[in-house]
Design an enzyme around this catalytic site. Structure first.
Site, PDB file in Angstrom:
ATOM      1  N   ILE A  10       0.883  -1.424   0.051  1.00  0.00           N
ATOM      2  CA  ILE A  10      -0.051  -0.009  -0.018  1.00  0.00           C
ATOM      3  C   ILE A  10       0.863   1.441  -0.039  1.00  0.00           C
ATOM      4  O   ILE A  10       0.483   2.107  -0.675  1.00  0.00           O
ATOM      5  CB  ILE A  10      -1.006   0.062   1.101  1.00  0.00           C
ATOM      6  CG1 ILE A  10      -2.032  -0.896   1.028  1.00  0.00           C
ATOM      7  CG2 ILE A  10      -1.656   1.343   1.333  1.00  0.00           C
ATOM      8  CD1 ILE A  10      -3.048  -1.187   2.252  1.00  0.00           C
ATOM      9  N   GLU A  21       9.116 -18.830  20.401  1.00  0.00           N
ATOM     10  CA  GLU A  21       8.056 -19.618  21.256  1.00  0.00           C
ATOM     11  C   GLU A  21       7.576 -20.863  20.683  1.00  0.00           C
ATOM     12  O   GLU A  21       6.423 -21.434  20.768  1.00  0.00           O
ATOM     13  CB  GLU A  21       6.785 -18.833  21.734  1.00  0.00           C
ATOM     14  CG  GLU A  21       6.523 -19.122  23.184  1.00  0.00           C
ATOM     15  CD  GLU A  21       7.670 -18.399  24.088  1.00  0.00           C
ATOM     16  OE1 GLU A  21       7.449 -18.605  25.411  1.00  0.00           O
ATOM     17  OE2 GLU A  21       8.420 -17.760  23.574  1.00  0.00           O
TER      18      GLU A  21
END
Length: 392
Positions: A337, A363
């Site tokens: 954009i 994680e």
């Protein structure tokens, strides 16, 4: 979804104002310099962010997990590194509350609540990656002490954390292997070396380090909960918190990318109209907002289930998987954009694009999350996914 209390809403608003007033004006300079945000961390201490998982009896101001998600999202909206600076700390606080002895809680939690002591966890090893059961860091008994040898890598906040929750083997011969693992509550001292800070694509400012243990000696009372062999199960429970937190970080990065894109699309014109009115741009904005909303609902659903006292490894894995992938897609759409400006370091969207991949691999990689989700689907079936029951 659980509604926040008035006090929690005030906290989230306070953090949002902190991000807008204190973080956004300085983040570009700090990020480019890869400078530890000491002043911002001190401000976070004053707000009470390091005590959000700690009850009042230990000096904190515990909030619900949905509130914690919103606070983490706000911090990551300003700078994902700030959310990372308190992520492992919260996991360790939850581990202490759930499994620690009363002496361990009294020793650490009051100072953790104020941020005097910051905590992190050490799981990953240079040769093991996500295969925790293959770890080689060993703590062997020697009289009334353990002698620890081994290494860990990708440990966030390793230099500045006064407490490290170290997952290691206290019985290397145990079968199954995970029954020989324990969490040791480790502090800096002789035999523990922070060998180097790892260079990173994003996640600047906060260090990610390698740790080396060479004949590091620590008392037997350092075992979380006082009993060997429970560390793997304890850490798996802790990772439910960690994965919800990583999902919330992804929400913050995605939201920042969407907010910047919307503002840019309203102000930038081509062919006589704001570019959001062109279908190619408007459709991207619509997709970005929809992905963000869906990711937030998944994350809050996992948070509700956590607070209900139910097992939520599948739900936390789903939230982490979807939110991190959405953040990566939304960050790329933001660059599209912004066009050429999106590729410029003068605009923040290139930073979002560099920060977003951490949530995909951190994680537990998303490939690991898919394994967890598939195994739980086989065990639990599909129907219970959205069921949340009160604890007890």
């Amino acid at each position: 979804m659980t509604a926040l209390t008035d006090e929690e809403l005030f906290l989230v608003t306070t953090v949002r104002q902190f991000v807008d007033r204190e973080v956004k004006p300085v983040v570009a300079e700090l990020e480019r310099a890869n400078e530890y945000p000491e002043a911002l961390i001190e401000h976070m201490k004053r707000i009470g962010i390091y005590g959000l998982a700690i009850p009042e009896e230990y000096g904190g101001a515990s909030v619900s997990m949905p509130c914690y998600v919103h606070v983490t999202e706000e911090l990551a909206r300003g700078w994902m590194s700030l959310a990372g600076a308190m992520g492992g700390h919260t996991v360790v606080a939850k581990l202490l509350l759930a499994f620690g002895t009363e002496e361990q809680k009294r020793r650490y939690l009051p100072r953790m609540a104020t941020g005097e002591i910051r905590a992190t966890m050490a799981l990953t090893e240079p040769s093991g990656g996500s295969d925790l059961q293959a770890m080689t860091t060993v703590a062997r008994r020697d009289g009334d002490r353990y002698v620890v040898n081994g290494s860990k890598t990708w440990i966030s906040n390793a230099r500045r954390s006064g407490l490290i929750a170290l997952l290691c083997k206290t019985d290397p011969a145990a079968v199954p292997r995970h029954t020989g693992m324990s969490i040791l509550l480790v502090e800096h001292g002789p035999g523990l070396t922070v060998s180097r800070d790892l260079p990173k694509l994003g996640y600047k400012g906060v260090e990610s380090c390698e740790l080396s243990f060479q004949d590091y000696r620590i008392g037997l009372d350092s075992v979380l909960g006082g009993e060997e062999g429970r560390g793997f199960a304890q850490m798996m429970k802790g990772l439910e918190t960690g994965r919800i937190q990583v999902a919330a970080r992804a929400l913050g990065v995605a939201r920042a990318a969407l907010e910047d894109s919307l503002e840019y699309a309203k102000g930038r014109e081509s062919f006589g109209v704001p570019i959001w009115k062109h279908q190619a741009v408007g459709s991207q904005l619509a997709d970005m907002a929809t992905k963000l909303a869906a990711a937030r609902q998944l994350t809050l659903a996992a948070a509700d289930r956590f607070d209900a006292g139910q097992r939520c490894d599948m739900e936390a894995g789903m939230a982490k998987l979807f939110a991190s992938e959405a953040a990566m897609e939304i960050a790329l759409s933001a660059i599209r954009i912004h066009g050429g400006h999106g590729y410029s370091t003068e605009f923040s969207v290139e930073r979002y694009f560099r920060d977003a991949p951490l949530m995909i691999v951190g994680e537990g990689t998303n490939e690991i999350q898919r394994n967890v989700i598939a195994a739980q689907l086989v065990e639990r079936g599909v129907e219970p996914i959205q069921r949340v029951r009160p604890a007890g």
